[in-house]
Design a protein around this motif. Sequence first.
Motif, mmCIF file in Angstrom:
data_model
loop_
_atom_site.group_PDB
_atom_site.id
_atom_site.type_symbol
_atom_site.label_atom_id
_atom_site.label_comp_id
_atom_site.label_asym_id
_atom_site.label_seq_id
_atom_site.Cartn_x
_atom_site.Cartn_y
_atom_site.Cartn_z
ATOM 1 N N GLY B 241 -15.382 -7.422 8.277
ATOM 2 C CA GLY B 241 -16.191 -7.039 7.117
ATOM 3 C C GLY B 241 -15.440 -6.053 6.241
ATOM 4 N N LEU B 242 -15.618 -6.172 4.943
ATOM 5 C CA LEU B 242 -14.863 -5.377 3.968
ATOM 6 C C LEU B 242 -14.998 -3.876 4.192
ATOM 7 C CD1 LEU B 242 -13.153 -5.364 1.358
ATOM 8 C CD2 LEU B 242 -15.289 -5.399 0.062
ATOM 9 N N SER B 243 -16.219 -3.386 4.391
ATOM 10 C CA SER B 243 -16.399 -1.933 4.495
ATOM 11 C C SER B 243 -15.616 -1.390 5.688
ATOM 12 C CB SER B 243 -17.889 -1.581 4.619
ATOM 13 O OG SER B 243 -18.449 -2.198 5.746
ATOM 14 N N SER B 244 -15.725 -2.077 6.801
ATOM 15 C CA SER B 244 -15.024 -1.657 8.006
ATOM 16 C C SER B 244 -13.505 -1.655 7.797
ATOM 17 C CB SER B 244 -15.426 -2.607 9.134
ATOM 18 O OG SER B 244 -14.648 -2.427 10.262
ATOM 19 N N GLU B 245 -12.982 -2.676 7.121
ATOM 20 C CA GLU B 245 -11.525 -2.777 6.934
ATOM 21 C C GLU B 245 -11.023 -1.770 5.895
ATOM 22 O OE1 GLU B 245 -10.500 -4.370 9.270
ATOM 23 O OE2 GLU B 245 -11.579 -6.233 9.616
ATOM 24 N N VAL B 246 -11.841 -1.509 4.876
ATOM 25 C CA VAL B 246 -11.462 -0.492 3.887
ATOM 26 C C VAL B 246 -11.335 0.862 4.588
ATOM 27 C CG1 VAL B 246 -12.305 0.859 1.922
ATOM 28 C CG2 VAL B 246 -12.398 -1.634 1.846
ATOM 29 N N ILE B 247 -12.276 1.137 5.477
ATOM 30 C CA ILE B 247 -12.232 2.401 6.216
ATOM 31 C C ILE B 247 -10.964 2.491 7.079
ATOM 32 C CG2 ILE B 247 -13.363 3.742 8.049
ATOM 33 C CD1 ILE B 247 -16.064 2.746 6.831
ATOM 34 N N HIS B 248 -10.618 1.387 7.760
ATOM 35 C CA HIS B 248 -9.370 1.365 8.548
ATOM 36 C C HIS B 248 -8.164 1.686 7.663
ATOM 37 C CE1 HIS B 248 -10.938 0.054 12.312
ATOM 38 N NE2 HIS B 248 -11.318 -1.126 11.913
ATOM 39 N N LEU B 249 -8.107 1.015 6.524
ATOM 40 C CA LEU B 249 -6.972 1.192 5.606
ATOM 41 C C LEU B 249 -6.889 2.644 5.137
ATOM 42 C CD1 LEU B 249 -5.130 -1.171 4.609
ATOM 43 C CD2 LEU B 249 -6.287 -0.983 2.426
ATOM 44 N N CYS B 250 -8.047 3.202 4.743
ATOM 45 C CA CYS B 250 -8.086 4.574 4.241
ATOM 46 C C CYS B 250 -7.682 5.576 5.319
ATOM 47 C CB CYS B 250 -9.485 4.903 3.723
ATOM 48 S SG CYS B 250 -9.856 4.081 2.164
ATOM 49 N N LYS B 251 -8.217 5.350 6.524
ATOM 50 C CA LYS B 251 -7.948 6.252 7.639
ATOM 51 C C LYS B 251 -6.451 6.257 7.970
ATOM 52 C CE LYS B 251 -9.653 6.870 12.344
ATOM 53 N NZ LYS B 251 -10.315 6.162 13.456
ATOM 54 N N ASN B 252 -5.859 5.051 7.988
ATOM 55 C CA ASN B 252 -4.438 4.946 8.314
ATOM 56 C C ASN B 252 -3.530 5.468 7.200
ATOM 57 O OD1 ASN B 252 -3.650 3.330 10.970
ATOM 58 N ND2 ASN B 252 -5.604 2.555 10.250
ATOM 59 N N SER B 253 -4.020 5.401 5.967
ATOM 60 C CA SER B 253 -3.187 5.812 4.830
ATOM 61 C C SER B 253 -3.517 7.224 4.341
ATOM 62 C CB SER B 253 -3.375 4.823 3.662
ATOM 63 O OG SER B 253 -2.807 3.571 3.967
ATOM 64 N N ASN B 254 -4.530 7.836 4.966
ATOM 65 C CA ASN B 254 -4.958 9.160 4.510
ATOM 66 C C ASN B 254 -5.305 9.200 3.032
ATOM 67 O OD1 ASN B 254 -4.888 10.818 6.878
ATOM 68 N ND2 ASN B 254 -2.653 10.577 6.839
ATOM 69 N N VAL B 255 -6.097 8.253 2.617
ATOM 70 C CA VAL B 255 -6.585 8.255 1.232
ATOM 71 C C VAL B 255 -8.092 7.993 1.234
ATOM 72 C CG1 VAL B 255 -4.432 7.440 0.163
ATOM 73 C CG2 VAL B 255 -6.145 5.758 0.946
ATOM 74 N N GLY B 256 -8.728 8.296 0.115
ATOM 75 C CA GLY B 256 -10.101 7.873 -0.109
ATOM 76 C C GLY B 256 -10.061 6.604 -0.947
ATOM 77 N N MET B 257 -11.231 6.071 -1.292
ATOM 78 C CA MET B 257 -11.233 4.811 -2.050
ATOM 79 C C MET B 257 -12.502 4.711 -2.884
ATOM 80 S SD MET B 257 -8.986 2.210 -2.180
ATOM 81 C CE MET B 257 -8.162 2.090 -0.597
ATOM 82 N N LYS B 258 -12.343 4.161 -4.069
ATOM 83 C CA LYS B 258 -13.507 3.801 -4.884
ATOM 84 C C LYS B 258 -13.520 2.282 -5.022
ATOM 85 C CE LYS B 258 -14.810 7.648 -7.906
ATOM 86 N NZ LYS B 258 -14.361 8.719 -7.008
ATOM 87 N N LEU B 259 -14.632 1.680 -4.624
ATOM 88 C CA LEU B 259 -14.808 0.229 -4.771
ATOM 89 C C LEU B 259 -15.857 -0.017 -5.841
ATOM 90 C CD1 LEU B 259 -13.743 0.252 -1.680
ATOM 91 C CD2 LEU B 259 -14.989 -1.904 -1.515
ATOM 92 N N TYR B 260 -15.690 -1.064 -6.615
ATOM 93 C CA TYR B 260 -16.640 -1.359 -7.680
ATOM 94 C C TYR B 260 -17.458 -2.613 -7.364
ATOM 95 C CZ TYR B 260 -14.187 2.347 -9.949
ATOM 96 O OH TYR B 260 -13.666 3.587 -10.219
ATOM 97 N N GLU B 261 -18.756 -2.409 -7.280
ATOM 98 C CA GLU B 261 -19.654 -3.501 -6.918
ATOM 99 C C GLU B 261 -19.433 -4.730 -7.786
ATOM 100 O OE1 GLU B 261 -23.839 -2.726 -7.512
ATOM 101 O OE2 GLU B 261 -24.421 -4.227 -6.033
ATOM 102 N N GLU B 262 -19.283 -4.494 -9.091
ATOM 103 C CA GLU B 262 -19.165 -5.616 -10.023
ATOM 104 C C GLU B 262 -17.868 -6.411 -9.841
ATOM 105 O OE1 GLU B 262 -19.006 -4.110 -14.024
ATOM 106 O OE2 GLU B 262 -17.535 -2.563 -13.489
ATOM 107 N N LYS B 263 -16.902 -5.801 -9.140
ATOM 108 C CA LYS B 263 -15.616 -6.483 -8.966
ATOM 109 C C LYS B 263 -15.549 -7.332 -7.682
ATOM 110 C CE LYS B 263 -13.602 -4.302 -12.462
ATOM 111 N NZ LYS B 263 -13.271 -5.033 -13.697
ATOM 112 N N LEU B 264 -16.529 -7.192 -6.804
ATOM 113 C CA LEU B 264 -16.476 -7.929 -5.531
ATOM 114 C C LEU B 264 -16.520 -9.439 -5.785
ATOM 115 C CD1 LEU B 264 -18.905 -5.724 -3.362
ATOM 116 C CD2 LEU B 264 -16.396 -5.627 -3.465
#
Lengths: 347, 347
Positions: B241-264
């Motif tokens: 699932g996207l949310s779970s994978e975004v969190i993995h990516l952020c955690k591993n890269s030490n960054v935060g993230m902004k996702l845009y609903e309209e872009k999904l």
Amino acid sequence: MIEDKNPQRTSIENLGEFGLIDHITQNVELNQDSTLKGIGDDAAVINHTASTVVTTDMLVEGIHFDLSYVPLKHLGYKAVMVNLSDLYAMNAVPTQITVSIAMSNRFPVEAVEELYNGIKLACKIYNVDLIGGDTTASQSGLIISITAIGEQKEDDIIYRSGAGDNDLLVVSGDIGAAYMGLQILEREKAVYKANPNNQPDVEAYSYLLERQLKPEARKDIPKLLKELDVKPTSMIDLSDGLSSEVIHLCKNSNVGMKLYEEKLPLDPTVIAACEEFNLDSTTIALSGGEDYELLFTVKQEDFPKIKANPSLSIIGHAVPNGEGIHLITRSGEQIPIKAMGWNSFQE
Amino acid sequence: MIEDKNPQRTSIENLGEFGLIDHITQNVELNQDSTLKGIGDDAAVINHTASTVVTTDMLVEGIHFDLSYVPLKHLGYKAVMVNLSDLYAMNAVPTQITVSIAMSNRFPVEAVEELYNGIKLACKIYNVDLIGGDTTASQSGLIISITAIGEQKEDDIIYRSGAGDNDLLVVSGDIGAAYMGLQILEREKAVYKANPNNQPDVEAYSYLLERQLKPEARKDIPKLLKELDVKPTSMIDLSDGLSSEVIHLCKNSNVGMKLYEEKLPLDPTVIAACEEFNLDSTTIALSGGEDYELLFTVKQEDFPKIKANPSLSIIGHAVPNGEGIHLITRSGEQIPIKAMGWNSFQE
């Protein structure tokens, strides 16, 4: 019976799949230079300088092990050994493993820890890195799937296919003990079921139990052979029983084989246990599995180098393919060898 | 429901473990130059010229799949895809797989063949060699454990950890369809149970069903990115699932993230099915798993190279770690993203 009396029980469900993986992998050390990336990404990355050797084995509860008498730590250790044994049988040096586990919710986190403690201990002793895996629920039972990865120069890899006529057939250690250990455990389980207050006395069988519960892969044998300057012409590990493995070796090498009953290396406790169980020790030596010894062929000219070695027994020699595979009994009778090894699909 | 109507049933028990393995592996082709030795020895041997990339996944009946509506051939194919997807997420080229299977006696040999037909088809299409595995009985249910091996130059491997502030977050294809496919299958199963004569009409949902039953790993995306001369700074595949994978990516890269609903990126059939099931399509896009799309970050300067590509959607951008991970809704609201992906241990 051997049982985990630890009263602490943390539910896996609460921890969740990622929580469990984090928990298990928190102390994983990477010691191999060839491991570029271990656990924590979509895949692990390895940099071997020689060829990569890969093997995989799956252990299933109720088929390969019985948790009523197998401690989880031993099970974890053994699951690694089963795989490393295959790498040693290729003359490869184990470097990494991946571990996938499916288990039901009924296991507490502490049980999973015990299993991984055994896996990690094996990794430490055999100097392999745990670099990945998968952890998932199962509807029933525990399943362990391990892939072991090793390294060896292309020219030094030993296949099952290189045995030639007259090559000597050699086995490391002794055989049949793991099978007899299983018989002891099964008997004690039956005794325990009949009367749970009965204290088992398994002292006399400690060697057999150790061979069954905590086998060691023969890391020392490839090293020994190198020191002796002997390069086997073919090699296989003993997982399914000697007769079955001899047939594999012969089939792959296009040779026949003569095995000598009197040469089969049996520990005295195996012979004693066979008498107690009214079993023929030669049959056990041929058919009992899980010895994880190495079976290999060497050229006749290497005979002087290995003949007096206490870790090695010459048990036969290759013959032309048409002559078949036979056991020569103590009385000189010639009996065809058929695969009597283990078949997990048999009821 | 989708069902194997083949009346031929050969018992696995009669064939035995080795007989079954021989039967399954008789047509296995080796096409990779790097495969020195495939099935048939204690281990396989690989000669990679670059780094070796290894991943493994286990699929368990009743947890990951339901044989009442998943055809075995599709299951075999999907089991390979799940693993190859992880290799593509490292920017590696898949070269070999091992396949271990535990299954109960209730499966006839023909069922095992179907499963392997799917596995072999995947190997053919994705040009990977089936080089080993294990086949064993299980007391209940089918378990498939695959290890996939790939190759890539050390410098070209892409990890989860390389995303930097302001990098753009990109996803391939569209998301949520596999999850909605599963909802359709579950509904049809319930309908079938209630009335076995009811003929399901799943024509309108064919895209959703295909995404669930026969997903394809995004082999084309690393190739496309190479052609576009874009090297992602980090990459992961969408399995949980996207949310779970975004969190993995952020955690591993030490960054935060902004996702845009309209872009999904949502396929119209996903939106239609969500309406029918009274589900919020954004929630499905964030939490539905098994899309096997690639999620990656690229530098801002690569924007012109990817902006118009129909296979790629820019769905957000990285922000400093302290700013957290948020979804910006169509109405401009900022909602923290929590892992809502799948946890196999949840009842």
